[in-house]
Design an enzyme around this catalytic site. Structure first.
Site, PDB file in Angstrom:
ATOM      1  N   CYS A   1      34.205 -42.820  68.145  1.00 37.72           N
ATOM      2  CA  CYS A   1      35.479 -43.557  68.240  1.00 37.72           C
ATOM      3  C   CYS A   1      35.924 -44.160  66.918  1.00 37.72           C
ATOM      4  O   CYS A   1      37.032 -44.718  66.827  1.00 37.72           O
ATOM      5  CB  CYS A   1      35.353 -44.672  69.296  1.00 37.72           C
ATOM      6  SG  CYS A   1      34.428 -46.116  68.736  1.00 37.72           S
TER       7      CYS A   1
ATOM      8  N   HIS B   1      12.274 -47.946  75.748  1.00 34.96           N
ATOM      9  CA  HIS B   1      12.793 -48.976  74.852  1.00 34.96           C
ATOM     10  C   HIS B   1      13.721 -48.410  73.786  1.00 34.96           C
ATOM     11  O   HIS B   1      13.947 -49.048  72.761  1.00 34.96           O
ATOM     12  CB  HIS B   1      11.623 -49.730  74.187  1.00 34.96           C
ATOM     13  CG  HIS B   1      10.901 -50.609  75.160  1.00 34.96           C
ATOM     14  ND1 HIS B   1       9.623 -51.057  74.935  1.00 34.96           N
ATOM     15  CD2 HIS B   1      11.242 -51.098  76.382  1.00 34.96           C
ATOM     16  CE1 HIS B   1       9.238 -51.795  75.960  1.00 34.96           C
ATOM     17  NE2 HIS B   1      10.203 -51.827  76.852  1.00 34.96           N
TER      18      HIS B   1
ATOM     19  N   CYS C   1      27.104 -47.258  70.015  1.00 37.28           N
ATOM     20  CA  CYS C   1      28.369 -47.915  69.682  1.00 37.28           C
ATOM     21  C   CYS C   1      28.708 -48.947  70.762  1.00 37.28           C
ATOM     22  O   CYS C   1      28.859 -48.621  71.940  1.00 37.28           O
ATOM     23  CB  CYS C   1      29.499 -46.882  69.598  1.00 37.28           C
ATOM     24  SG  CYS C   1      31.105 -47.626  69.214  1.00 37.28           S
TER      25      CYS C   1
HETATM   26  C1  BV8 Z   1      13.169 -57.284  80.475  1.00 27.21           C
HETATM   27  C2  BV8 Z   1      11.623 -52.017  71.104  1.00 27.21           C
HETATM   28  C3  BV8 Z   1      14.346 -57.675  82.494  1.00 27.21           C
HETATM   29  C4  BV8 Z   1      12.115 -52.815  69.960  1.00 27.21           C
HETATM   30  C5  BV8 Z   1      10.283 -53.630  72.331  1.00 27.21           C
HETATM   31  C6  BV8 Z   1       7.465 -64.181  80.549  1.00 27.21           C
HETATM   32  C7  BV8 Z   1       6.631 -63.458  81.387  1.00 27.21           C
HETATM   33  C8  BV8 Z   1       6.852 -62.093  81.594  1.00 27.21           C
HETATM   34  C9  BV8 Z   1       7.918 -61.458  80.970  1.00 27.21           C
HETATM   35  C10 BV8 Z   1       8.718 -62.182  80.147  1.00 27.21           C
HETATM   36  C11 BV8 Z   1       8.516 -63.536  79.931  1.00 27.21           C
HETATM   37  N1  BV8 Z   1       9.466 -63.966  79.065  1.00 27.21           N
HETATM   38  C12 BV8 Z   1      10.270 -62.921  78.727  1.00 27.21           C
HETATM   39  C13 BV8 Z   1       9.844 -61.855  79.398  1.00 27.21           C
HETATM   40  C14 BV8 Z   1      10.411 -60.515  79.374  1.00 27.21           C
HETATM   41  C15 BV8 Z   1      10.053 -59.814  78.078  1.00 27.21           C
HETATM   42  C16 BV8 Z   1       8.562 -59.876  77.788  1.00 27.21           C
HETATM   43  O1  BV8 Z   1       7.775 -59.156  78.375  1.00 27.21           O
HETATM   44  N2  BV8 Z   1       8.180 -60.764  76.851  1.00 27.21           N
HETATM   45  C17 BV8 Z   1       6.790 -60.884  76.491  1.00 27.21           C
HETATM   46  C18 BV8 Z   1       6.690 -61.216  75.001  1.00 27.21           C
HETATM   47  C19 BV8 Z   1       6.139 -61.941  77.360  1.00 27.21           C
HETATM   48  N3  BV8 Z   1      10.437 -58.441  78.280  1.00 27.21           N
HETATM   49  C20 BV8 Z   1      11.710 -58.065  78.043  1.00 27.21           C
HETATM   50  O2  BV8 Z   1      12.558 -58.792  77.590  1.00 27.21           O
HETATM   51  C21 BV8 Z   1      12.043 -56.639  78.442  1.00 27.21           C
HETATM   52  N4  BV8 Z   1      13.202 -56.668  79.290  1.00 27.21           N
HETATM   53  O3  BV8 Z   1      12.213 -57.901  80.890  1.00 27.21           O
HETATM   54  O4  BV8 Z   1      14.350 -57.149  81.177  1.00 27.21           O
HETATM   55  C22 BV8 Z   1      13.732 -56.677  83.422  1.00 27.21           C
HETATM   56  C23 BV8 Z   1      12.530 -56.964  84.068  1.00 27.21           C
HETATM   57  C24 BV8 Z   1      11.974 -56.021  84.942  1.00 27.21           C
HETATM   58  C25 BV8 Z   1      12.616 -54.802  85.150  1.00 27.21           C
HETATM   59  C26 BV8 Z   1      13.794 -54.539  84.469  1.00 27.21           C
HETATM   60  C27 BV8 Z   1      14.339 -55.469  83.588  1.00 27.21           C
HETATM   61  C28 BV8 Z   1      12.377 -55.790  77.239  1.00 27.21           C
HETATM   62  C29 BV8 Z   1      11.193 -55.705  76.315  1.00 27.21           C
HETATM   63  C30 BV8 Z   1      11.443 -54.631  75.264  1.00 27.21           C
HETATM   64  C31 BV8 Z   1      11.346 -55.208  73.869  1.00 27.21           C
HETATM   65  N5  BV8 Z   1      11.362 -54.119  72.895  1.00 27.21           N
HETATM   66  N6  BV8 Z   1      10.350 -52.569  71.515  1.00 27.21           N
HETATM   67  C32 BV8 Z   1      11.404 -52.441  68.681  1.00 27.21           C
HETATM   68  O5  BV8 Z   1      10.567 -51.518  68.655  1.00 27.21           O
HETATM   69  O6  BV8 Z   1      11.714 -53.113  67.700  1.00 27.21           O
HETATM   70  S1  BV8 Z   1       8.793 -54.313  72.662  1.00 27.21           S
HETATM   71  C33 BV8 Z   1       7.538 -53.669  71.693  1.00 27.21           C
HETATM   72  O7  BV8 Z   1       6.365 -54.463  71.890  1.00 27.21           O
HETATM   73  C34 BV8 Z   1       7.066 -52.302  72.153  1.00 27.21           C
HETATM   74  O8  BV8 Z   1       8.125 -51.473  72.529  1.00 27.21           O
HETATM   75  C35 BV8 Z   1       6.127 -52.582  73.289  1.00 27.21           C
HETATM   76  O9  BV8 Z   1       6.823 -52.602  74.518  1.00 27.21           O
HETATM   77  C36 BV8 Z   1       5.696 -53.989  73.043  1.00 27.21           C
HETATM   78  C37 BV8 Z   1       4.204 -54.065  72.887  1.00 27.21           C
HETATM   79  O10 BV8 Z   1       3.899 -53.286  71.811  1.00 27.21           O
HETATM   80  P1  BV8 Z   1       2.707 -52.195  71.887  1.00 27.21           P
HETATM   81  O11 BV8 Z   1       3.339 -50.862  71.916  1.00 27.21           O
HETATM   82  O12 BV8 Z   1       1.727 -52.519  72.957  1.00 27.21           O
HETATM   83  O13 BV8 Z   1       2.063 -52.440  70.465  1.00 27.21           O
HETATM   84  P2  BV8 Z   1       1.105 -53.636  70.056  1.00 27.21           P
HETATM   85  O14 BV8 Z   1       1.120 -53.696  68.567  1.00 27.21           O
HETATM   86  O15 BV8 Z   1       1.418 -54.862  70.848  1.00 27.21           O
HETATM   87  O16 BV8 Z   1      -0.320 -53.131  70.538  1.00 27.21           O
HETATM   88  C38 BV8 Z   1      -0.838 -51.961  69.956  1.00 27.21           C
HETATM   89  C39 BV8 Z   1      -2.077 -51.606  70.750  1.00 27.21           C
HETATM   90  O17 BV8 Z   1      -2.576 -50.376  70.251  1.00 27.21           O
HETATM   91  C40 BV8 Z   1      -3.180 -52.632  70.616  1.00 27.21           C
HETATM   92  O18 BV8 Z   1      -3.752 -52.876  71.883  1.00 27.21           O
HETATM   93  C41 BV8 Z   1      -4.191 -51.956  69.677  1.00 27.21           C
HETATM   94  O19 BV8 Z   1      -5.519 -52.289  70.015  1.00 27.21           O
HETATM   95  C42 BV8 Z   1      -3.950 -50.506  69.984  1.00 27.21           C
HETATM   96  N7  BV8 Z   1      -4.238 -49.602  68.868  1.00 27.21           N
HETATM   97  C43 BV8 Z   1      -4.051 -49.828  67.539  1.00 27.21           C
HETATM   98  N8  BV8 Z   1      -4.435 -48.738  66.833  1.00 27.21           N
HETATM   99  C44 BV8 Z   1      -4.866 -47.814  67.735  1.00 27.21           C
HETATM  100  C45 BV8 Z   1      -4.732 -48.356  69.029  1.00 27.21           C
HETATM  101  N9  BV8 Z   1      -5.086 -47.691  70.151  1.00 27.21           N
HETATM  102  C46 BV8 Z   1      -5.576 -46.449  69.986  1.00 27.21           C
HETATM  103  N10 BV8 Z   1      -5.736 -45.853  68.784  1.00 27.21           N
HETATM  104  C47 BV8 Z   1      -5.390 -46.497  67.637  1.00 27.21           C
HETATM  105  N11 BV8 Z   1      -5.561 -45.897  66.455  1.00 27.21           N
END
Ligand code: BV8
Length: 233
Positions: free
Chosen positions: A139, A109, A117
């Protein structure tokens, strides 16, 4: 774990939580302060570039004050000592895996510490704010954006990730909620390809049902213990 040769690790925000970097979901998470569609989509950037640039400037500055935790160091030890295949695919855009010394890291990601750019497509290492629209180092155009994959954008190096999943004997997911695709689907891809699957997470995730084994607890405890199992038998 003796028949394990090739490992794919997927990390999420939970691996950096104990380093003081906000996760997305869960108490005080990033998405509770900002709606995803307002700050993490190309449409948001087109609509209100200043809001988006400030959001990423704040996070880019914050990660530069953070240190890797025991989970990052344990994965760096695995990287240094594991003789088989290893790929650490991270959803995180911080550089804590690299700060801990890991080498085989793939940021699917993107990365806070790069600027992209949109005029010349060159990515440059970047640690300063982007809010003042500084010129691209390559650029000169004032067309820099965060080098981060937003919702609706194609994650990076998917072909390399799927190639590694096809070879994997073990898929380990660490610190991710399993909320976002395609990363959230890797566990199912791995199972279909015959790999064993292990989840290390603070709480059950949206993907927990797909894992052969889920261990619950903080990454700083679970990851060093798991790496010791792999390396020390
Ligand atoms: C794409 C960068 C096409 C930005 C991020 C409907 C159904 C299915 C999919 C979709 C849909 N509608 C839209 C989609 C696609 C969409 C998607 O999945 N949406 C979701 C909301 C349904 N996805 C996309 O758009 C992706 N692109 O699909 O393109 C394609 C498809 C297939 C193949 C090729 C192309 C692009 C998504 C990327 C978005 N960018 N990040 C930024 O950082 O600002 S997403 C961001 O949230 C993260 O990068 C990560 O991917 C995502 C989830 O975050 P997590 O890392 O899991 O963090 P979170 O807070 O959620 O959870 C933390 C976990 O840690 C918890 O479980 C917690 O219990 C645990 N934890 C906490 N503390 C601890 C711990 N564990 C251990 N120890 C601790 N101490």
């Amino acid at each position: 774990m003796t028949d394990i040769r090739n490992i794919v690790v997927l990390t999420g925000a939970g691996v950096s939580a104990e380093s003081g970097i906000d996760t997305f979901r869960g108490g005080g998470g990033l998405w509770e302060q900002h709606r995803v569609e307002d700050v993490a989509t190309p449409e948001a950037f087109a609509r209100d570039p200043e809001l988006v640039l400030r959001f990423y400037d704040m996070r880019r500055a914050a990660i530069q004050t953070k240190e890797p935790n025991a989970a990052h160091h344990a994965l760096a030890r695995l990287d240094a000592e594991w003789e088989g295949g290893l790929l650490i695919v991270t959803q995180n855009v911080d550089d804590l895996h690299e700060q801990a010394g890991a080498k085989r890291v793939l940021h699917m990601h993107g990365e806070h510490l790069n600027a992209w750019c949109t005029a010349c497509d060159v990515r440059s290492r970047w640690t300063a704010p982007l809010i003042d629209r500084p010129p691209c180092p390559a650029c000169g155009a004032r067309s820099l954006r965060p080098d981060v994959v937003w919702f609706g954008e194609m994650p990076y190096r998917m072909d390399e990730i799927y190639a590694a999943l096809r070879e994997a004997d073990l898929f380990v997911s660490i610190g991710t909620s399993g909320a976002v695709y395609p990363a959230a689907g890797f566990v199912r891809d791995s199972r279909e390809l015959g790999a064993r699957t292990l989840e290390l997470n603070l709480e059950r995730s949206q993907g927990s049902a797909w894992f052969d084994e889920t261990r619950l607890g903080p990454a700083s405890e679970l990851v060093p213990a798991w790496v010791a199992e792999m390396l020390d038998g």
